[in-house]
Design an enzyme around this catalytic site. Sequence first.
Site, mmCIF file in Angstrom:
data_model
loop_
_atom_site.group_PDB
_atom_site.id
_atom_site.type_symbol
_atom_site.label_atom_id
_atom_site.label_comp_id
_atom_site.label_asym_id
_atom_site.label_seq_id
_atom_site.Cartn_x
_atom_site.Cartn_y
_atom_site.Cartn_z
ATOM 1 C CE LYS A 11 9.820 -4.746 3.640
ATOM 2 N NZ LYS A 11 10.922 -3.738 3.610
HETATM 3 O O1 G3P Z 1 12.631 -0.824 4.662
HETATM 4 C C1 G3P Z 1 11.619 0.066 4.893
HETATM 5 C C2 G3P Z 1 11.865 1.081 5.957
HETATM 6 O O2 G3P Z 1 12.961 0.722 6.696
HETATM 7 C C3 G3P Z 1 11.920 2.484 5.467
HETATM 8 O O3 G3P Z 1 12.907 3.182 6.100
HETATM 9 O O4 G3P Z 1 14.512 4.994 6.387
HETATM 10 O O5 G3P Z 1 13.203 4.867 4.269
HETATM 11 O O6 G3P Z 1 12.081 5.514 6.388
HETATM 12 P P1 G3P Z 1 13.181 4.729 5.760
#
Ligand code: G3P
Length: 224
Positions: free
Chosen positions: A86
């Site tokens: 990533k």
């Molecule tokens: O994995 C990265 C992404 O899913 C971030 O998610 O829930 O932290 O906004 P969140």
Amino acid sequence: MKLYIDSANVEKITRINEYYPLAGVTTNPTILATEGRPYLETLKNIRSIIGMDKELFVQVLGDKAEEMVDEGKYIVDAISGKVVVKVPVTEEGLKAIRMLSAENIPVLATTIYTGMQALLAAMSGAKYVAPYVNRIDNLPGDGLRVVSNIVHMFLQYDLGCEVLAASFKNVQQVYDAALAGAQAVTVSPDIIEKFVAFPSTKVDVSEFRQKWTAAFGKDHSNLG
Ligand code: G3P
């Protein structure tokens, strides 16, 4: 449509992997740090749970493209099976995406807030792009519109890059991303568990069981 779990918690991954059709596991630095264990050990444990064929996503942290490339190669070497690196979509990130893709290392372009970021990442060779639906909504913006625009653009330009929508806070956002044509979603375990936790289904199942038991007794194996 592919479903990934966005987590590094081995207990939760084990449970979700048992019940749901998972294509793999996505992690990010925050998710790995939250587990409070050495990250390589955690990643290897996740690999042993999901097997060699499901994808495991690991994010790089470097500032410069060359650092990101070195980290990416290290991750791919250190973890067996299908690993996707990533890379955040900054200028240095775009350069790193090009360098890693040139060496046939699959890349997911992450932290995407706009269609333009996604377009550039795909043009640089990314295999996946990850628009952050809920974080865009909180700007405030329209996360689903960004997803749908990216899906449309990739089809129009035949870019061969998949949209792996991320950052969800509820089931409806995930469903809307699917309706918008996202090829994949990554979702936290607590939201995945809400996918089929539908009260009416439980009521129906309980009613069926009551009727069956009243008529035939408790032995469900005696279906004939
Ligand atoms: O994995 C990265 C992404 O899913 C971030 O998610 O829930 O932290 O906004 P969140």
